[in-house]
Scaffold this motif. Structure first.
Motif, mmCIF file in Angstrom:
data_model
loop_
_atom_site.group_PDB
_atom_site.id
_atom_site.type_symbol
_atom_site.label_atom_id
_atom_site.label_comp_id
_atom_site.label_asym_id
_atom_site.label_seq_id
_atom_site.Cartn_x
_atom_site.Cartn_y
_atom_site.Cartn_z
ATOM 1 N N PHE A 1 0.822 -1.219 0.000
ATOM 2 C CA PHE A 1 0.000 0.000 0.000
ATOM 3 C C PHE A 1 0.852 1.265 0.000
ATOM 4 N N LYS A 2 2.154 1.080 -0.213
ATOM 5 C CA LYS A 2 3.028 2.251 -0.189
ATOM 6 C C LYS A 2 3.443 2.606 -1.604
ATOM 7 N N SER A 3 3.476 3.894 -1.854
ATOM 8 C CA SER A 3 4.039 4.324 -3.125
ATOM 9 C C SER A 3 4.802 5.599 -2.846
ATOM 10 N N ASN A 4 6.082 5.602 -3.103
ATOM 11 C CA ASN A 4 6.955 6.730 -2.799
ATOM 12 C C ASN A 4 6.766 7.189 -1.357
ATOM 13 N N GLY A 5 6.601 6.252 -0.453
ATOM 14 C CA GLY A 5 6.521 6.601 0.962
ATOM 15 C C GLY A 5 5.138 7.009 1.436
ATOM 16 N N LEU A 6 4.157 7.037 0.548
ATOM 17 C CA LEU A 6 2.812 7.434 0.953
ATOM 18 C C LEU A 6 1.883 6.225 0.927
ATOM 19 N N PHE A 7 0.874 6.252 1.804
ATOM 20 C CA PHE A 7 -0.119 5.174 1.803
ATOM 21 C C PHE A 7 -1.152 5.421 0.717
ATOM 22 N N THR A 8 -1.287 4.456 -0.159
ATOM 23 C CA THR A 8 -2.187 4.665 -1.287
ATOM 24 C C THR A 8 -2.588 3.307 -1.880
ATOM 25 N N LEU A 9 -3.631 3.342 -2.667
ATOM 26 C CA LEU A 9 -4.049 2.125 -3.362
ATOM 27 C C LEU A 9 -3.424 2.037 -4.753
ATOM 28 N N GLN A 10 -2.499 2.976 -5.012
ATOM 29 C CA GLN A 10 -1.963 3.139 -6.360
ATOM 30 C C GLN A 10 -1.435 1.837 -6.965
ATOM 31 N N PHE B 1 -1.894 -2.510 -10.810
ATOM 32 C CA PHE B 1 -1.940 -3.934 -11.104
ATOM 33 C C PHE B 1 -3.112 -4.277 -12.008
ATOM 34 N N PHE B 2 -4.290 -3.780 -11.599
ATOM 35 C CA PHE B 2 -5.493 -4.155 -12.345
ATOM 36 C C PHE B 2 -5.808 -3.178 -13.471
ATOM 37 N N GLY B 3 -5.187 -1.996 -13.413
ATOM 38 C CA GLY B 3 -5.521 -0.958 -14.379
ATOM 39 C C GLY B 3 -4.860 -1.194 -15.726
ATOM 40 N N PRO B 4 -5.117 -0.299 -16.645
ATOM 41 C CA PRO B 4 -4.597 -0.448 -18.009
ATOM 42 C C PRO B 4 -3.100 -0.171 -18.087
#
Lengths: 561, 356
Positions: A36-45, A50-53
Motif C-alpha cells: 500500500f506504499k508508493s513513494n513513501g505514501l499510503f495509497t491504493l496506487q 496492477f489491475f488498471g490499463p
C-alpha cells in the motif's frame, strides 16, 4: 485449576508464538503494508496499477498463472487417476514394481527436473535431434518451450499427487460397498458412478487443489521455459530485480490471496465431506488380468511408461559424465568421463555451493526439528485458547508460494528489526537458512502431528502415574516414540532445502550461493555436465533419505509428501 | 496401608457435571469397585484419585494427607489403564523398571524387584520381549506388574479386563484378586461389568449419572438394592410399578395384589417391586398361597448352565423372566404350555424409583 499444567502450556507457547510472529506473521504483514506504499505514501496506487490499463503485463500474468494451473490440474488428473485405478484394481506381472516407479518424479527436485526436460525435449534436446537424424528431417520434428513446456513439466512432476491420493482413497474404499451395490442389482458402470466415484471425490478435490496451488507457486519451470510468457510468480522476481519492491509486494499479496483462498476452500471441503468409515481389515480387491493379450499389452505399456518416466533421471545421470565443452554446439555429447565429479571434490569453487547448501539446510532443519517438536506437541497434546489461530499460522508458510516467502523476508529484514536482533539480515549468510526454516516448518510439524496423534494420551499419564515429571516423561517416553516420524519429516525437509530454488534466487549472496544458484550459473556457461552432476548429488541425497525413511522408520515413500 | 476419603467432590467439564458431591471412604487394604454404565462418572472419579483431574470442589484425602491438588507423579498410586498404556519402545523389563528408575533405585535392586514382580505375574520368561510381541493377557499382566513394582499406596484399575476375551477375563480376574490379596494394597477397580464387580469386590459403589446410588458389599447390593436403578443394573430382575392402596400393594402390570414379607417403610413416593428371575417358582400343577399367577410359556432359552423361561402373564400383557439351573432336557418347559407362577413373598422387594 491445573495451575502447574497451565504454566507448562504457557511456557511452551511463548517461544512458539515469538518465532511465528517474528518470522512468519511479521514478514507477511510487512509485505502487506509495503503493497500500500508508493513513494513513501499510503495509497491504493499499486493495486490500481496492477489491475488498471497501465500495467497490462500484471493482469496478463495473473490470468496466465490461473490458466496454466487449471490445465496442469487437468493433465495431472488424466495421468494420475487412471494409473491409480490400474495399479490398485488390477493384478498383472510387475504390478508392484511399476507402481513403485510411478512415484519416481518426486525424486527429482523441481529445478533439476526442468533442466532434464530441456535437455531431453528442448530445441537442442536429445530426442528431437535424434528423431531428426533418424528420419532425415530438415528441422527438429518437435520441441518443448513456453506454455507447452511448462505444462509438460507440471504434468510430469504433479501427477504423483493425484496418483497417491487417489490410490490411498481407493485402498480405503471397503470392497464390500461395491459388492453390496452390485448385489443390489447395479451394473459395473452404475457401481462406478453411483458408489466408487462419489467416495473418491474428496481425494480428487484435495489433489486438484493441491496441484492448483503448487502450479500457481511454480517457479523453476517458468523460469527456465517460459521465454516471453508471463506468470505471476515470475513477475514478482522481475519486479524485485528491477528494484520495484512496492509492485513486487503487491504482486505477492495477490498471489498469496489466490493461494490462501484455495487453502481455506480445501480445509472447508475436507471438513464437509469425510466419507472415511471405521471398517476394519479392508482386504485387497484386485482382479487378475487373465486375458493374455490384454495382460501383455498392460505389461508392455508399463515398460514404455517406465522408460518415459525414468528418461529424465537417466539423461541426468548420463550427462553428469559429460565434461565441459563436450556438448555445446555438438549435436550429441562427444566424450564421457568423471571430470565433473573430480572437480566437485577438488575445485573449491565447484564444491563450495554444495557445502553451502548442506550447511544452510542443516542449520534450517535443526531449527525445524526443535521447533517442529515443540509446536506439534503443543498443538496436539495441550489445550489452550486460540489453538486454531496458531494452527493456521503454522501452516501459512505452506500456503504461501515460495517466491512470496522470499519477498516477505526481503521486506521484513532489509532494515533493522527486533526480530533480527537489530541487524540487517538481507545480504548476510543467515537470511537463507532462515528462509529454508520458515519454508519447511509446516512439513515437519505435520509429520510430527501425525505420530503424536497416534500416541494415546494414557501413555503420558502412565509415566506420570509412575512418578515421572513432565520433562522426564517427554525425554524418555514421548520423544523416543515420535522420533521416527519427526526424523523422516526433517530429513525430507533437509533434501528439499538443499534443492530449494525460488527463495534462494531472491535471497542468495555470492558467499553463500547454494547448489540451485550454481546450477543456473553453469547452465548459463553451457557447462551442462557440471549442472547435471550437481543435480545427481541432489537425486542421490533424496534417494538415500527415502531409503532411510523406509528402512528404519517404516515410512512408505508414498506417505512422505 | 492407605485409606482414601473423598468428601463432597464435584467435577465439572464446562456445563456438564460429571461427578456431583460424592462422599466415599475406602478402607485400608480394601478391594473397592466403582460400578456403573458408561458416562456415569466412575472413571472421572478414579482420575481424580490418580490426580489427572483436580476436583472442581471437595477434597481427596489419602489417610490424613490432603491430596486434592497434588500432581499425579507425587501421589504414589499405581494405575492400570484400559488400553494398558505400555511404552511401545521399551521391553517388558524396561516398562516394569520405569517407575523404579524414576525413583532412583539402584540397578541391582531394580533388577531384583522387576524379576520378583514378573515372577509373581508369571511373565519371567518374557522379560526381554518387546511389549508388541505379547498377547493381550500378557500385556495386561505387564501393566499390572508395572503398577505393583513401585509398591504403590493405592492400586487403581480402570476397566482393565474390557479388552480381553471372555475366557482370559475369568483367568485375569482371579489373577488380579490373588495379587491384591498377596500385596494387601488398597485397590480401586472401575468396571461396567457387574459379574466382575460382584465376584472380586469387598465393597461396591454403584454409580449413575455422576451420583453414587449405593455403597455396600456384593451381597447387600444384589439382595438389598436401595432403588430400581441398582436392582436393574446389578443382575437380572423383573421390575414393575406398584401402587399403595387401602388393602396393601397392587401391581397393575401383573394385575396382582402383591404380598411381601419384607419390611417397607416407603412413604407415598413412586415405588416398584423387584423379583429376581431365579427366585420365582414355576409349576405345572396348581399352586396355593399368595402372589400366584397363571401364564403361558412364551419362549425357552437355553444358555448352557441355566435355562431362561419367558412367561406371559396377565392375559399376555406382561412377560416375566424366570431362570432355573439346567437339570436336563426332561425339565425344560414346553413353549405354549400353561404354567403356574408364584412370586415368593420373602423374595419380593419393594424399592423406590431413583430420582433422575
Amino acid at each position: 485449576m491445573l495451575n502447574a499444567e497451565k504454566r507448562k502450556t504457557i511456557l511452551l507457547l511463548i517461544p512458539i508464538i515469538l518465532v511465528l510472529v517474528g518470522y512468519v506473521l511479521y514478514p507477511t504483514v510487512e509485505t502487506f503494508i509495503e503493497s500500500f506504499k508508493s513513494n513513501g505514501l499510503f495509497t491504493l496506487q499499486n493495486y490500481v496499477d496492477f489491475f488498471g490499463p497501465k500495467a497490462q503485463a500484471n493482469l496478463e500474468a495473473l490470468w496466465n498463472s490461473v490458466y496454466i494451473s487449471l490445465l496442469s490440474v487437468l493433465l495431472s488428473a488424466c495421468i494420475g487417476v487412471p494409473l491409480a485405478f490400474i495399479f490398485t484394481r488390477y493384478h498383472f506381472p510387475g504390478r508392484s514394481f511399476f507402481s513403485g516407479i510411478a512415484i519416481m518424479p518426486i525424486v527429482l527436485p523441481s529445478l533439476v527436473g526442468v533442466m532434464a526436460f530441456m535437455w531431453l525435449y528442448g530445441e537442442a534436446g536429445l530426442i528431437p535431434v535424434a528423431l531428426q537424424d533418424l528420419l532425415n528431417l530438415e528441422e527438429v520434428p518437435f520441441s518443448i518451450g513456453g506454455v507447452t513446456g511448462i505444462l509438460l513439466v507440471h504434468a510430469y512432476t504433479m501427477y504423483p499427487y493425484f496418483y497417491m491420493t487417489v490410490s490411498s482413497a481407493l485402498n480405503n474404499v471397503d470392497p464390500s460397498l461395491e459388492e453390496s451395490a452390485a448385489n443390489l442389482g447395479s451394473g459395473r458402470f452404475g457401481v462406478f458412478w453411483k458408489v466408487t466415484f462419489p467416495l473418491l471425490t474428496p481425494a480428487l478435490v484435495a489433489a486438484s487443489l493441491l496441484v492448483f496451488m503448487v502450479s500457481m507457486a511454480s517457479f523453476s519451470a517458468p523460469f527456465l521455459l517460459a521465454g516471453g510468457y508471463r506468470v505471476l510468480s515470475l513477475q514478482i522476481y522481475f519486479s524485485k530485480i528491477n528494484g520495484d519492491l512496492e509492485m513486487a509486494a503487491t504482486q505477492s499479496v495477490i498471489l498469496s490471496a489466490v493461494s490462501i483462498t484455495f487453502l481455506l476452500f480445501m480445509r472447508w471441503f475436507q471438513n464437509r465431506k469425510d466419507y472415511r468409515m471405521g471398517s476394519k481389515g479392508i482386504g485387497a480387491h484386485r482382479s487378475e488380468v487373465t486375458n493374455p493379450v490384454l495382460k501383455w499389452m498392460m505389461v508392455s505399456l508399463g515398460v514404455v511408461a517406465m522408460i518415459v518416466l525414468l528418461l529424465p533421471h537417466a539423461v541426468l545421470a548420463i550427462l553428469s559424465f559429460v565434461p565441459e565443452g563436450a556438448w555445446t554446439w555438438q549435436k550429441y555429447p562427444t566424450s564421457f568421463n568423471l571430470e565433473n565429479y573430480r572437480l566437485l571434490f577438488e575445485d573449491p569453487n565447484i564444491w563450495d555451493p554444495v557445502r553451502n547448501s548442506l550447511i544452510m539446510a542443516f542449520v534450517a532443519c535443526v531449527g525445524c526439528f526443535v521447533f517442529g517438536i515443540i509446536t506439534s506437541y503443543a498443538l496436539v497434546k495441550r489445550k489452550f485458547f486460540g489453538k486454531n489461530l496458531l494452527d493456521i499460522l503454522v501452516m501459512l508458510p505452506w500456503a504461501l508460494p515460495a517466491t512470496v516467502v522470499g519477498m516477505n523476508l526481503i521486506l521484513a529484514f532489509n532494515s533493522k528489526s527486533i526480530f533480527s536482533f537489530g541487524q540487517v539480515l538481507v545480504g548476510t549468510f543467515w537470511i537463507l537458512p532462515l528462509a529454508y526454516f520458515i519454508r519447511f516448518i509446516p512439513l515437519v510439524v505435520r509429520s510430527t502431528n501425525a505420530v503424536l496423534e497416534q500416541m494415546d494420551d494414557s501413555i503420558e499419564e502412565a509415566a506420570q502415574n509412575l512418578g515421572a515429571r513432565w520433562l522426564y516423561t517427554f525425554r524418555r517416553v514421548v520423544l523416543p516414540i515420535i522420533m521416527p516420524g519427526v526424523l523422516s519429516g526433517t530429513l525430507l525437509a533437509f533434501v528439499q532445502a538443499v534443492g530449494e530454488f525460488p527463495t534462494s534466487v531472491l535471497l542468495y549472496t555470492l558467499d553463500n550461493r547454494p547448489i540451485s544458484i550454481e546450477i543456473m550459473n553453469q547452465l548459463r556457461m553451457f557447462n551442462l555436465g557440471q549442472a547435471a552432476a550437481y543435480g545427481m548429488i541432489q537425486v542421490g541425497l533424496i534417494a538415500i533419505v527415502m531409503l532411510i525413511s523406509y528402512k528404519f522408520f517404516g515410512v512408505k515413500s508414498e506417505n512422505t509428501l | 496401608m492407605t485409606a482414601v476419603t473423598l468428601s463432597k467432590i464435584t467435577k465439572q467439564f464446562g456445563d456438564v457435571t460429571a461427578v456431583k458431591e460424592l462422599d466415599i471412604t475406602i478402607k485400608e487394604g480394601e478391594f473397592f469397585t466403582f460400578l456403573g454404565p458408561s458416562g456415569c462418572g466412575k472413571t472421572t472419579t478414579l482420575r481424580m484419585i490418580a490426580g489427572f483431574y483436580y476436583p472442581s470442589a471437595g477434597k481427596v484425602k489419602f489417610n490424613d494427607r490432603d491430596m486434592t491438588t497434588v500432581s499425579p507423579e507425587k501421589r504414589n498410586t499405581g494405575m492400570v489403564f484400559q488400553n494398558y498404556a505400555l511404552f511401545p519402545h521399551m521391553t517388558v523389563f524396561e516398562n516394569v523398571a520405569f517407575g523404579l528408575k524414576v525413583r532412583k533405585v539402584n540397578k541391582a535392586e531394580v533388577k531384583r524387584r522387576v524379576e520378583d514382580v514378573l515372577e509373581k505375574v508369571r511373565l519371567k520368561p518374557f522379560i526381554d520381549r518387546q511389549v508388541s510381541q505379547l498377547s493381550g493377557g500378557q500385556q495386561q499382566r505387564v501393566a499390572l506388574a508395572r503398577a505393583l513394582v513401585i509398591e504403590p499406596d493405592i492400586l487403581l484399575l480402570d476397566e482393565p479386563l474390557s479388552n480381553l476375551d471372555a475366557r482370559l477375563r475369568d483367568e485375569m480376574r482371579n489373577e488380579i484378586l490373588r495379587l491384591q490379596r498377596e500385596y494387601g494394597i488398597t485397590t480401586i477397580y472401575v468396571t461396567h461389568d457387574q459379574v466382575e464387580a460382584l465376584t472380586m469386590s469387598d465393597r461396591i459403589a454403584v454409580f449413575n449419572v455422576g451420583n453414587c446410588q449405593q455403597i455396600g458389599t456384593p451381597t447387600e447390593i444384589y439382595n438389598q438394592p436401595v432403588n430400581d436403578f441398582v436392582a436393574e443394573f446389578i443382575g437380572e430382575t423383573n421390575l414393575f410399578k406398584v401402587k399403595k392402596t387401602g388393602e396393601g400393594l397392587f401391581c397393575e402390570a401383573l394385575n396382582l395384589r402383591v404380598h411381601t414379607s419384607r419390611e417397607n417403610s416407603m412413604k407415598n413416593e413412586s415405588i416398584k417391586m423387584s423379583v429376581r428371575p431365579e427366585a420365582i417358582t414355576l409349576s405345572k400343577t396348581k399352586l396355593e398361597g399368595v402372589n400366584v399367577l397363571v401364564g403361558k410359556v412364551d419362549l425357552v432359552q437355553f444358555t448352557g448352565e441355566s435355562v431362561h423361561s419367558f412367561i406371559k402373564v396377565n392375559e399376555g400383557h406382561t412377560t416375566l423372566k424366570v431362570t432355573d439351573l439346567n437339570r436336563g432336557p426332561s425339565t425344560y418347559l414346553q413353549e405354549g404350555s400353561d404354567i403356574y407362577v408364584q412370586l415368593p413373598p420373602d423374595q419380593v422387594r419393594i424399592v423406590p424409583v431413583a430420582k433422575e
